[in-house]
Design a protein around this motif. Sequence first.
Motif, mmCIF file in Angstrom:
data_model
loop_
_atom_site.group_PDB
_atom_site.id
_atom_site.type_symbol
_atom_site.label_atom_id
_atom_site.label_comp_id
_atom_site.label_asym_id
_atom_site.label_seq_id
_atom_site.Cartn_x
_atom_site.Cartn_y
_atom_site.Cartn_z
ATOM 1 N N UNK A 36 0.745 -1.307 -0.091
ATOM 2 C CA UNK A 36 0.102 -0.118 0.033
ATOM 3 C C UNK A 36 0.705 1.303 -0.088
ATOM 4 N N UNK A 38 0.693 5.183 1.284
ATOM 5 C CA UNK A 38 -0.195 6.075 2.205
ATOM 6 C C UNK A 38 0.326 7.400 2.093
ATOM 7 N N UNK A 40 0.362 11.435 3.537
ATOM 8 C CA UNK A 40 0.151 11.826 4.846
ATOM 9 C C UNK A 40 -1.342 12.562 5.071
ATOM 10 N N UNK A 42 -3.910 10.569 4.864
ATOM 11 C CA UNK A 42 -4.853 9.741 4.108
ATOM 12 C C UNK A 42 -4.763 8.335 4.308
ATOM 13 N N UNK A 43 -5.875 7.679 3.979
ATOM 14 C CA UNK A 43 -5.879 6.152 4.299
ATOM 15 C C UNK A 43 -4.850 5.393 3.309
ATOM 16 N N UNK A 44 -4.477 4.111 3.487
ATOM 17 C CA UNK A 44 -3.466 3.648 2.719
ATOM 18 C C UNK A 44 -4.429 3.274 1.240
ATOM 19 N N UNK A 46 -4.353 1.049 -2.037
ATOM 20 C CA UNK A 46 -3.761 -0.464 -2.572
ATOM 21 C C UNK A 46 -3.027 -0.022 -3.795
ATOM 22 N N UNK A 87 3.694 0.742 2.737
ATOM 23 C CA UNK A 87 3.120 -0.329 3.741
ATOM 24 C C UNK A 87 3.192 -1.597 3.126
ATOM 25 N N UNK B 92 -8.919 4.067 11.250
ATOM 26 C CA UNK B 92 -9.217 3.784 9.994
ATOM 27 C C UNK B 92 -10.325 2.631 9.806
ATOM 28 N N UNK B 100 -8.056 -5.356 0.383
ATOM 29 C CA UNK B 100 -8.581 -4.571 1.465
ATOM 30 C C UNK B 100 -8.401 -3.104 0.972
ATOM 31 N N UNK B 102 -9.559 0.955 2.368
ATOM 32 C CA UNK B 102 -9.589 1.811 3.503
ATOM 33 C C UNK B 102 -10.426 3.311 3.129
ATOM 34 N N UNK B 103 -10.785 3.708 4.464
ATOM 35 C CA UNK B 103 -11.304 4.843 4.530
ATOM 36 C C UNK B 103 -10.194 5.954 4.498
ATOM 37 N N UNK B 104 -10.598 7.329 4.456
ATOM 38 C CA UNK B 104 -9.204 8.273 4.601
ATOM 39 C C UNK B 104 -8.859 8.450 6.069
ATOM 40 N N UNK B 105 -9.661 7.658 6.936
ATOM 41 C CA UNK B 105 -9.282 7.772 8.179
ATOM 42 C C UNK B 105 -9.681 9.086 9.049
#
Lengths: 110, 111
Positions: A36, A38, A40, A42-44, A46, A87, B92, B100, B102-105
């Motif tokens: 992944x 990532x 700053x 934000x979410x990971x 894919x 990640x 998250x 998988x 993910x949301x933005x957190x």
Amino acid sequence: EDQVTQSPEALRLQEGESSSLNCSYTVSGLRGLFWYRQDPGKGPEFLFTLYSAGEEKEKERLKATLTKKESFLHITAPKPEDSATYLCAVQQTGANNLFFGTGTRLTVIP
Amino acid sequence: SAVISQKPSRDICQRGTSLTIQCQVDSQVTMMFWYRQQPGQSLTLIATANQGSEATYESGFVIDKFPISRPNLTFSTLTVSNMSPEDSSIYLCSVVWGEAFFGQGTRLTVV
């Protein structure tokens, strides 16, 4: 116990300077290894899934490879926009969740 | 792929209070996952939320501190209760849709 170790923790590259990120893993029964990106705040995001030793996948300047003990994320001629934390995560056979490493923070300098 | 909307995106809270984080998915999914990412650390699974049953918590996480709701197949909430500064993290939500996603957190700061 599942374990994922990423190295280096941080990497600074000049634009165009190719390099590799390492992900060493220990898992009892690997269903898949995931990479992944990532940014700053934000979410990971894919990038790749690798399922078996010897498998390789490519996307633009990124190439992921997998052996029985580790995975590499090769970055060819990186650009500043490739700067992010990368990640690595493993998924055990029969499990739905992922187990993550601590990441490699990549900075590409123009 | 799955699109996940998570809110709030960030909040600053007083210690001793609670915050509820919402996660909405654009597809029906059986399981939703809640992760915590502490400063400088990687993602750690808090719990797995299944629709119609109690959430399953990982070692070190308890329902009284992190109650979870899962009222339907596209929505879940995570509450961080009785917060302390140690709860300052990014939270998250995630779903598995092939891979998988993910949301933005939610970036939580407890002062």
